[in-house]
Design a protein around this motif. Structure first.
Motif, PDB file in Angstrom:
ATOM      1  N   GLU A 236      15.061   5.580 -33.228  1.00 25.62           N
ATOM      2  CA  GLU A 236      15.554   5.116 -31.933  1.00 25.62           C
ATOM      3  C   GLU A 236      15.295   6.161 -30.858  1.00 25.62           C
ATOM      4  OE1 GLU A 236      19.760   3.704 -29.824  1.00 25.62           O
ATOM      5  OE2 GLU A 236      19.471   3.386 -31.978  1.00 25.62           O
ATOM      6  N   HIS A 237      15.105   5.673 -29.617  1.00 21.92           N
ATOM      7  CA  HIS A 237      14.954   6.577 -28.479  1.00 21.92           C
ATOM      8  C   HIS A 237      15.506   5.894 -27.230  1.00 21.92           C
ATOM      9  CE1 HIS A 237      11.613   4.130 -27.009  1.00 21.92           C
ATOM     10  NE2 HIS A 237      11.039   4.217 -28.209  1.00 21.92           N
ATOM     11  N   ALA A 238      15.573   6.622 -26.134  1.00 18.77           N
ATOM     12  CA  ALA A 238      16.064   6.053 -24.879  1.00 18.77           C
ATOM     13  C   ALA A 238      15.051   5.081 -24.306  1.00 18.77           C
ATOM     14  CB  ALA A 238      16.336   7.173 -23.876  1.00 18.77           C
ATOM     15  N   ASP A 239      15.547   4.092 -23.555  1.00 19.97           N
ATOM     16  CA  ASP A 239      14.626   3.124 -22.970  1.00 19.97           C
ATOM     17  C   ASP A 239      13.662   3.781 -21.979  1.00 19.97           C
ATOM     18  OD1 ASP A 239      16.464   3.626 -20.989  1.00 19.97           O
ATOM     19  OD2 ASP A 239      17.157   1.564 -20.786  1.00 19.97           O
ATOM     20  N   THR A 240      14.063   4.907 -21.403  1.00 20.01           N
ATOM     21  CA  THR A 240      13.184   5.620 -20.470  1.00 20.01           C
ATOM     22  C   THR A 240      12.088   6.405 -21.186  1.00 20.01           C
ATOM     23  OG1 THR A 240      14.736   7.479 -20.458  1.00 20.01           O
ATOM     24  CG2 THR A 240      14.981   5.826 -18.720  1.00 20.01           C
ATOM     25  N   ALA A 259       4.061   2.482 -32.776  1.00 17.91           N
ATOM     26  CA  ALA A 259       4.281   1.521 -31.694  1.00 17.91           C
ATOM     27  C   ALA A 259       5.746   1.485 -31.304  1.00 17.91           C
ATOM     28  CB  ALA A 259       3.835   0.129 -32.133  1.00 17.91           C
ATOM     29  N   ASP A 260       5.985   1.136 -30.045  1.00 20.65           N
ATOM     30  CA  ASP A 260       7.340   0.933 -29.551  1.00 20.65           C
ATOM     31  C   ASP A 260       7.756  -0.523 -29.720  1.00 20.65           C
ATOM     32  OD1 ASP A 260       8.693   3.203 -28.723  1.00 20.65           O
ATOM     33  OD2 ASP A 260       7.605   3.324 -26.827  1.00 20.65           O
ATOM     34  N   HIS A 261       9.078  -0.741 -29.773  1.00 23.61           N
ATOM     35  CA  HIS A 261       9.632  -2.087 -29.899  1.00 23.61           C
ATOM     36  C   HIS A 261      10.816  -2.235 -28.944  1.00 23.61           C
ATOM     37  CE1 HIS A 261       7.446  -2.709 -33.768  1.00 23.61           C
ATOM     38  NE2 HIS A 261       7.603  -1.407 -33.846  1.00 23.61           N
ATOM     39  N   PRO A 262      11.044  -3.440 -28.413  1.00 19.49           N
ATOM     40  CA  PRO A 262      12.144  -3.651 -27.469  1.00 19.49           C
ATOM     41  C   PRO A 262      13.466  -3.934 -28.169  1.00 19.49           C
ATOM     42  CG  PRO A 262      10.871  -5.658 -27.681  1.00 19.49           C
ATOM     43  CD  PRO A 262      10.185  -4.626 -28.541  1.00 19.49           C
TER      44      PRO A 262
END
Length: 278
Positions: A236-240, A259-262
Motif C-alpha cells: 500500500e502507498h498514499a494516493d499521491t 503496476a499501481d491499482h486504484p
C-alpha cells in the motif's frame, strides 16, 4: 434517542469529524451494548453521562475506534486502542486484491507474509478468507505488537515481534505472497495529517522519510528475499504516490509486471509486482 444522537451529531460536525452521524450512532451503540440498528430499543432516559463523555472524546478528535475499543475490517472485529495503527477502509481493497491473487495460485497451502502488521488486520483477513493458507506476520513496535498478539490469539497466524527488513529468514525463497501496509507519509506532510492519525497513531506507522518512500524501498528488498520465483508482492502507498512506487520494483532489481491499482474511490492506492523467474 433520536434527539440525543442528533445533538451529538451536530457537536461532532462542528468539531470537523468527517462522519458525524455514523460516529454519534456508533458511540451510542457501544455505550449501551447494542448494535447501531438496535438503537431504537434504547430509551432517551438511558442516555447518560457515559455517552456524552464519549462524544466529548470524539469531539476532541480522539479516534472513534479508541473510544469503542474495536475496529471493523472486512469480516473481522479487532481490538484496538492507543499504541496501534487503526486499520482504514482503503486497505480493504488492497487485501481483496491479495486474496484473489492467492486463490488463483496453484498452491495447496499458500505461504503468506504480512510485514508491518500493526493490529494484524491484514494477516487475519487473509487467514480467514484463504483457509488453506499459512500466514506469518511481523511487527516492530512493542505497543502495536501487544494489540496484534491479542487479536491473533486462537487464529492460524504466526506472529513475531521484530524488524520487517530482517524478518523470517527461514522462509527465504518460499513465500507465495508478501503484503504490507507500511508507513508512507512524508515528514514534510506532518501538519496536514488528520488529528486522529497524527495525534494518536504511532509515528512509526505513519512517517517514512522526506518523500514517504523510505520504508517501501527497504521492504522491496525484503519481499524479493522472501518470495519464490513468480511470487507476488502487494504494498500500500498514499494516493499521491501513484506512479512512483512501481519504479522501486524495477526489472533490474528482479521484478516484473510492476503496476499501481486504484482503491474503491478510484485513487492509486497500492502497487503489485512479481518476482522474476531467474
Amino acid at each position: 434517542m433520536l434527539a440525543e444522537v442528533a445533538q451529538a451529531t451536530q457537536r461532532l460536525a462542528d468539531a470537523g469529524v468527517p462522519s458525524p452521524r455514523f460516529d454519534a450512532e456508533e458511540l451510542a451503540a457501544s455505550v449501551h451494548g447494542v448494535k447501531r440498528g438496535e438503537l431504537h430499543r434504547v430509551a432517551d432516559a438511558d442516555f447518560d453521562a457515559r455517552y456524552w463523555a464519549a462524544v466529548a472524546r470524539r469531539e476532541a478528535r480522539e479516534p472513534l475506534q479508541h473510544i469503542t475499543g474495536r475496529a471493523f475490517f472486512r469480516y473481522l472485529e479487532l481490538e484496538v486502542g492507543p499504541g496501534v495503527f487503526v486499520p482504514r477502509p482503503e486497505t480493504e481493497s488492497v487485501v481483496g486484491w491479495a486474496i484473489d491473487a492467492v486463490r488463483a495460485m496453484d498452491s495447496a497451502e499458500p505461504l503468506i507474509v504480512d510485514l508491518c502488521t500493526g493490529s494484524a488486520a491484514i494477516a487475519l483477513a487473509l487467514a480467514q478468507e484463504v483457509p488453506r493458507s499459512r500466514v506469518f506476520a511481523v511487527e516492530l513496535d512493542e505497543g502495536a505488537y501487544a494489540w496484534a498478539r491479542r487479536n491473533v490469539a486462537g487464529s492460524r497466524v504466526t506472529l513475531e515481534q521484530g524488524d520487517a527488513l530482517t524478518a523470517f529468514p527461514a522462509l527465504d525463497g518460499q513465500v507465495d505472497l508478501v503484503i504490507a501496509n507500511p508507513p508512507y507519509i512524508p515528514l514534510t506532510e506532518w501538519e496536514y495529517v488528520a488529528p486522529e492519525a497524527r495525534d494518536h497513531d504511532p509515528e512509526l506507522a505513519l512517517f517514512s522519510g522526506e518523500d514517504g518512500l523510505d520504508a517501501i524501498r527497504g521492504l522491496e528488498r525484503t519481499a524479493h528475499r522472501l518470495l519464490r520465483p513468480s511470487g507476488v508482492v502487494v504494498i500500500e502507498h498514499a494516493d499521491t504516490q501513484g506512479g512512483l512506487v512501481p519504479w522501486i520494483f524495477t526489472e533490474d532489481r528482479g521484478w516484473a509486471d510492476a503496476a499501481d491499482h486504484p482503491d474503491l474511490n478510484n485513487r492509486p492506492r497500492f502497487c503489485t509486482a512479481r518476482r522474476e523467474v531467474p
